[in-house]
Design a protein around this motif. Structure first.
Motif, short mmCIF file in Angstrom:
data_model
loop_
_atom_site.label_atom_id
_atom_site.label_comp_id
_atom_site.label_asym_id
_atom_site.label_seq_id
_atom_site.Cartn_x
_atom_site.Cartn_y
_atom_site.Cartn_z
N THR A 65 -3.57 44.55 8.92
CA THR A 65 -4.35 44.80 7.71
C THR A 65 -5.28 45.98 7.93
O THR A 65 -5.73 46.24 9.05
N TRP A 66 -5.57 46.70 6.86
CA TRP A 66 -6.42 47.88 6.92
C TRP A 66 -7.85 47.51 6.54
O TRP A 66 -8.09 46.82 5.54
N ILE A 67 -8.82 47.97 7.33
CA ILE A 67 -10.23 47.74 7.03
C ILE A 67 -10.80 49.00 6.39
O ILE A 67 -10.82 50.08 7.01
N GLU A 68 -11.22 48.90 5.14
CA GLU A 68 -11.77 50.06 4.43
C GLU A 68 -13.16 50.40 4.97
O GLU A 68 -13.97 49.51 5.24
N ARG A 76 -21.44 46.96 7.28
CA ARG A 76 -21.35 46.16 8.50
C ARG A 76 -20.41 46.87 9.45
O ARG A 76 -19.64 47.76 9.05
N LEU A 77 -20.46 46.50 10.72
CA LEU A 77 -19.61 47.10 11.74
C LEU A 77 -18.45 46.17 12.03
O LEU A 77 -18.64 44.97 12.27
N VAL A 78 -17.23 46.72 12.02
CA VAL A 78 -16.01 45.92 12.21
C VAL A 78 -15.18 46.55 13.32
O VAL A 78 -14.92 47.76 13.31
N LEU A 79 -14.75 45.74 14.28
CA LEU A 79 -13.86 46.20 15.35
C LEU A 79 -12.45 46.35 14.80
O LEU A 79 -11.95 45.46 14.11
N ILE A 80 -11.79 47.47 15.12
CA ILE A 80 -10.45 47.70 14.55
C ILE A 80 -9.38 47.94 15.59
O ILE A 80 -8.21 48.01 15.25
N PHE A 124 -2.75 49.71 1.64
CA PHE A 124 -2.84 50.43 2.91
C PHE A 124 -2.80 49.45 4.07
O PHE A 124 -3.27 48.31 3.97
N PHE A 125 -2.27 49.94 5.21
CA PHE A 125 -2.18 49.14 6.42
C PHE A 125 -2.46 50.02 7.63
O PHE A 125 -2.44 51.25 7.54
N LEU A 126 -2.70 49.37 8.74
CA LEU A 126 -2.83 50.07 10.03
C LEU A 126 -1.50 49.88 10.77
O LEU A 126 -1.10 48.76 11.05
N PHE A 127 -0.84 51.00 11.06
CA PHE A 127 0.47 50.97 11.71
C PHE A 127 0.33 51.49 13.13
O PHE A 127 -0.11 52.61 13.35
N GLN A 128 0.68 50.66 14.11
CA GLN A 128 0.56 51.05 15.51
C GLN A 128 1.93 51.04 16.19
O GLN A 128 2.78 50.20 15.87
N VAL A 129 2.12 51.97 17.11
CA VAL A 129 3.34 52.03 17.92
C VAL A 129 2.93 51.89 19.38
O VAL A 129 2.13 52.68 19.88
N TRP A 130 3.49 50.88 20.05
CA TRP A 130 3.16 50.63 21.45
C TRP A 130 4.41 50.65 22.30
O TRP A 130 5.45 50.14 21.87
N PRO A 131 4.33 51.24 23.49
CA PRO A 131 5.49 51.20 24.39
C PRO A 131 5.71 49.79 24.90
O PRO A 131 4.75 49.03 25.09
N GLY A 132 6.95 49.42 25.09
CA GLY A 132 7.24 48.09 25.61
C GLY A 132 6.69 47.92 27.02
O GLY A 132 6.50 48.90 27.75
N LEU A 152 -6.06 36.68 16.18
CA LEU A 152 -7.05 37.20 15.23
C LEU A 152 -6.77 36.61 13.85
O LEU A 152 -5.94 37.10 13.10
N LYS A 153 -7.50 35.56 13.51
CA LYS A 153 -7.30 34.86 12.24
C LYS A 153 -8.47 35.07 11.28
O LYS A 153 -8.46 34.58 10.17
N ASP A 154 -9.50 35.80 11.74
CA ASP A 154 -10.70 36.00 10.93
C ASP A 154 -10.47 37.15 9.96
O ASP A 154 -9.98 38.22 10.33
N ASP A 155 -10.83 36.94 8.69
CA ASP A 155 -10.63 37.98 7.68
C ASP A 155 -11.50 39.21 7.92
O ASP A 155 -11.25 40.27 7.34
N SER A 156 -12.53 39.09 8.76
CA SER A 156 -13.40 40.24 9.04
C SER A 156 -12.80 41.14 10.13
O SER A 156 -13.39 42.17 10.46
N LEU A 157 -11.64 40.76 10.68
CA LEU A 157 -10.97 41.55 11.72
C LEU A 157 -9.57 41.90 11.25
O LEU A 157 -9.00 41.24 10.37
N PRO A 158 -8.98 42.98 11.82
CA PRO A 158 -7.58 43.26 11.48
C PRO A 158 -6.69 42.08 11.86
O PRO A 158 -6.89 41.46 12.90
N ARG A 159 -5.71 41.78 11.02
CA ARG A 159 -4.76 40.69 11.30
C ARG A 159 -3.34 41.24 11.29
O ARG A 159 -3.01 42.16 10.53
#
Length: 334
Positions: free
Chosen positions: A107-110, A172-176, A62-70, A84-91
């Motif tokens: 990356t997806w945070i379960e 634990r609490l994780v920012l996504i 699973f992954f987090l898929f985002q669509v952003w306007p240019g 964002l290089k920390d494994d505790s955050l989405p990369r």
């Protein structure tokens, strides 16, 4: 594992995920990888989806898929996400331009969205968070926020329940979501991002013309979550960060009740714990940034002191302490 698509009885297409068919909303190809968008997640005002790549490792992933306007705001977010290089955050896994939009795969945070978790507490479907667990969770989140500021030089700018995941084992609490984040060096000319939740956002993020300092703003938002964990209410009589707006500030500044005045479990704590929690929460919720913790060391030290005290032998509440001394005096040999 089958990657073939089938239609359900209602016409929706499905994909096999680990032996079970699951409907999907859309299919997107980024680079050489296929992503099946399963369901929207988070704010309804953002294009953000739980996605599945059937060829990512054994069984798919699973992954987090985002669509952003240019535009400048998306360029700002890409600068943030690349740090964002920390494994505790989405990369960031990969990204590509698609017409006027930008597709970003992370990356997806379960875990459970904090908004859903708190709603279950309000509806009585799960017990409230104990003061002990609230301190542990917030201490961990504050550490992550301070690391984000110090090491990655990033201010999040929109810490609120839909943008936080509570994980399991251990919790634990994780920012996504970093849609409103900015790099520290670009504070003066940052883009506004995709908006903030006014109850959780610091007043300086909402007052026009104010230049926010990321550490103070994120500290305020974390403190709102802390208050909500402890009391199941928002501070300042439900106003949260809106209390600092000109229309509210004159009558709201005296409306902040300490957690121990609102929450029976906090009120029942020994005085050292009760006072430590109240002090950390109230200072972090100050409407004027200058009245909050001036640096991360003071903030983390106060949170750690309360967290550590919970781990020591429990201190008796005042009444029980007095009764214990009386009993000891009565039974003392004479």
């Amino acid at each position: 594992m089958s990657t073939s698509n089938k239609d359900t009885n209602d016409g929706r297409k499905t994909i096999n995920i680990r032996g079970r068919p699951r409907p999907y909303l859309d299919h997107r190809r980024v680079g050489r990888r296929d992503y099946y968008l399963l369901e929207p997640v988070g704010s309804p005002f953002r294009q953000r989806y739980l996605a599945f790549d059937p060829r990512s490792g054994p069984g798919g992933d699973f992954f987090l898929f985002q669509v952003w306007p240019g535009g400048p705001a998306t360029q700002q977010q890409l600068r943030v996400l690349k740090r964002l290089k920390d494994d505790s955050l989405p990369r960031v896994v990969e990204w590509q331009r698609r017409g006027s939009d930008v597709d970003i795969v992370l990356t997806w945070i379960e875990g459970t969205p904090l908004a859903e978790y708190l709603e279950n507490i309000r509806e009585g479907r799960r017990p409230p968070v104990s003061p002990r667990d609230a301190v542990r969770l917030i201490h961990g989140l504050a550490n992550a926020v301070c690391k984000l500021h110090q090491r990655q030089q990033i201010a999040h700018g929109d810490i609120q329940p839909p943008n936080v995941i509570i994980t399991d084992h251990p919790s634990r609490l994780v920012l996504i979501d970093f849609g409103s984040a900015w790099t520290i060096e670009s504070t003066a000319w940052r883009e506004e991002g995709d908006g903030v939740h006014r109850c959780y956002a610091a007043p300086e993020l909402q007052n026009k013309g104010a230049t926010p300092v990321g550490f103070f703003a994120d500290q305020f938002s974390v403190s709102v979550l802390f208050y909500e964990f402890l009391t199941q209410q928002l501070p300042y009589g439900g106003l949260g960060g809106k209390a600092g707006l000109p229309v509210h500030v004159s009558r709201a500044k005296d409306a902040l009740a300490a957690p121990s005045q609102v929450s029976p479990p906090c009120r029942a704590l020994p005085s050292s714990l009760r006072e430590g929690i109240d002090r950390a929460v109230l200072r972090g919720l100050a409407l004027d940034p200058a009245d909050r913790y001036v640096d991360r060391h003071q903030w983390l030290n106060d949170l750690f002191a309360v967290h550590a005290r919970f781990r020591l032998a429990p201190e008796l509440p005042h009444v029980e302490n007095v009764l214990t001394r009386v009993v000891h005096w009565l039974v003392k040999p004479r």
